[in-house]
Motif scaffolding. Structure first.
Motif, short mmCIF file in Angstrom:
data_model
loop_
_atom_site.label_atom_id
_atom_site.label_comp_id
_atom_site.label_asym_id
_atom_site.label_seq_id
_atom_site.Cartn_x
_atom_site.Cartn_y
_atom_site.Cartn_z
N SER A 278 37.19 45.79 -58.45
CA SER A 278 37.25 44.94 -59.64
C SER A 278 36.56 45.59 -60.84
N LYS A 308 44.79 37.16 -66.84
CA LYS A 308 45.43 38.46 -66.70
C LYS A 308 45.31 39.28 -67.97
N HIS A 313 38.90 37.37 -63.71
CA HIS A 313 39.24 36.65 -62.48
C HIS A 313 38.56 35.28 -62.47
N GLU A 336 46.88 38.76 -58.45
CA GLU A 336 46.22 39.18 -59.69
C GLU A 336 44.70 39.22 -59.56
N GLY A 337 44.20 39.15 -58.32
CA GLY A 337 42.77 39.34 -58.09
C GLY A 337 41.92 38.11 -58.14
N ASN A 338 42.55 36.94 -58.29
CA ASN A 338 41.79 35.69 -58.29
C ASN A 338 41.51 35.25 -56.85
N GLU A 339 40.69 34.24 -56.71
CA GLU A 339 40.35 33.74 -55.38
C GLU A 339 40.86 32.31 -55.22
N THR A 462 35.18 36.04 -59.57
CA THR A 462 35.42 35.00 -58.57
C THR A 462 34.10 34.64 -57.89
#
Length: 476
Positions: A278, A308, A313, A336-339, A462
């Motif tokens: 990240s 984005k 995130h 897209e790297g989110n949790e 996140t």
């Protein structure tokens, strides 16, 4: 008289000599017959072809020697009935698929074709064995796309296992593997386009189905990547088991039972830590935006677009009852790297429910998220923040409870400017902000909050990333 005696002696001698010759010939004939029978017996016994690394393993071969539709297939026999049957079924199925493909594509019999399947035993211990198959199809003078297939068996149970079988339930191993795989494969600039690489390494069990367990490492295998010049070779990544020490089941760690039967040559390159893909700097300010009660089509999409665009995130605590209607949004969050976290099925106060009701709310939500994305949340936000010892006991420690320390009360005000002011007046390094992604006003406010936080040099992370930053700071 003397002449007659001499004649009798000569006749007697001839008879004796003839008898001896006959006996000699008879003995030779008997020996020849016995020798031929012995040779015939030896020829009838099948020749045993042993594996070069593991002599107790017998190589089985299936060969069809013809120009069109020919094949040469080899596979191992471990003399373990259940395992041997699985391997035999695999190669038979591959041959059948190959023959069916020839028929369906109406490939002329004048064109030469051949299926080749070879194998390698990558690891063989008391605990597990892994067989790696390589498959090639030759058609009309050209080799097609190579492919690989692994079979890993737990030997005490004689069952084939997948990666999820070696980790504790609800552990977030897929996200770690995804980060490692993407970071490692990205170093090969000629491998594939970035978007294709992201797709092949996203955290889904299908992307990590081929693997081997060695003594100290887990090896991941990837099918060949399509390049402008053709296909690449299959790719592999070796990861040190110690990275997953807290979530790897004990029987698959580096124990005596996992020692290879022969001296094992370690991979040339081994990943020894989970990369910080990240790009988060633990020395700079971090803040975690969290959104409850979604997903929803409009507000959630606007928030994802803003995240984005700013390379940020957030964490979305979703309701199971809504996930089933928006599976593509859950997939996008993760890609897209989110949790994605668990916020129950339909938002009851968990502390007022029975054990059975709590488990329905949480476990059914876990199941639907996994079904649509392959991801299992590791964080739970109880509705209304209602949590007590009973609820924690019902959950069994499988999920980490995450609350907040900045409450925007966006559900009450429904006013963009007021929500922005509520956040920006209370922000500080390491805070967790509570918002909701089901209101248009909250989405509009979130877009502005993201801009202002970035302008103040905050890193938007996140919950898991926030925890990792705090851990790194403590270690430092």
């Amino acid at each position: 008289m003397k002449i007659k005696i001499d004649q009798l002696k000569r006749i007697k001698f001839k008879r004796v000599f003839t008898l001896l010759v006959c006996i000699f010939v008879l003995v030779l004939s008997i020996r020849y017959v016995i020798s031929e029978k012995a040779q015939a017996t030896i020829k009838k016994e099948p020749e045993i072809n042993s594996d070069r690394k593991y002599p107790t393993v017998e190589i089985q071969t299936l060969i069809k020697d013809q120009t069109h539709g020919g094949y040469s297939v080899s596979y191992p026999s471990l003399h373990i009935k259940k395992i041997d049957q699985s391997l035999k079924t695999y190669v038979k199925k591959e041959i059948a698929n190959y023959q069916q493909t020839l028929a369906q594509n109406a490939i002329s019999k004048n064109i030469s074709t051949e299926l080749t399947i070879t194998y390698d035993i990558t690891h063989y211990s008391e605990q597990t064995v892994t067989i790696l198959f390589n498959k090639y199809i030759f058609t009309g003078g050209k080799w097609g796309e190579p492919s690989i297939q692994t079979f890993t068996f737990d030997l005490p149970s004689k069952k084939q296992i997948s990666l999820q079988d070696i980790f504790y339930e609800n552990s977030d191993y897929l996200n770690s593997l995804s980060m490692i795989a993407f970071t490692e494969l990205k170093q090969n600039k000629n491998l594939t386009e970035l978007e294709q690489l992201k797709e092949k390494t996203k955290p889904s069990i299908e992307n990590f189905s081929e693997f081997s367990l060695l003594e100290n490492t887990i090896v991941l295998y990837f099918q060949p990547f399509l390049k402008p010049t053709g296909y690449s070779e299959p790719q592999s990544i070796a990861i040190k088991k110690e990275i997953f020490d807290s979530i790897l089941l004990d029987q698959y760690k580096n124990t005596e039972a996992n020692k290879n039967k022969i001296k094992e040559t370690p991979p040339s390159h081994i990943v020894t830590e989970i990369p910080n893909s990240s790009g988060i700097d633990p020395t700079k300010k971090v803040i975690a935006l969290t959104f409850d009660d979604g997903p929803s089509k409009g507000p959630t999409t606007l928030i994802l677009d803003a995240l984005k665009e700013s390379d940020s995130h957030a964490t979305f605590f979703v309701l199971g009852s809504r996930v089933q209607y928006y599976p593509e949004i859950i997939q996008r969050m993760l890609e897209e790297g989110n949790e994605v976290g668990n916020h129950s099925w339909d938002h009851p106060q968990l502390s007022r429910l029975t054990e059975e009701q709590v488990q329905h709310q949480i476990l059914d939500t876990q199941a639907i998220i996994k079904k649509v994305s392959g991801h299992e949340p590791i964080h739970l936000r109880p509705p209304y923040g209602a949590i007590n010892d009973n609820v924690r006991q019902y959950l069994g420690g499988g999920l980490s409870v995450t609350l907040w320390n900045v409450d925007t009360e966006d559900w009450k005000s429904r006013d963009k400017d007021q929500i922005v002011q509520s956040v920006m007046s209370k922000v500080a390094d390491g805070k967790i902000v509570l918002m909701h992604d089901i209101y248009a006003t909250s989405a509009e406010a979130a877009i502005e909050i993201i801009k202002q936080l970035k302008a103040q040099d905050y890193q938007l992370v996140t919950i898991s990333e926030l925890e990792e930053v705090k851990k790194q700071r403590q270690e430092a």
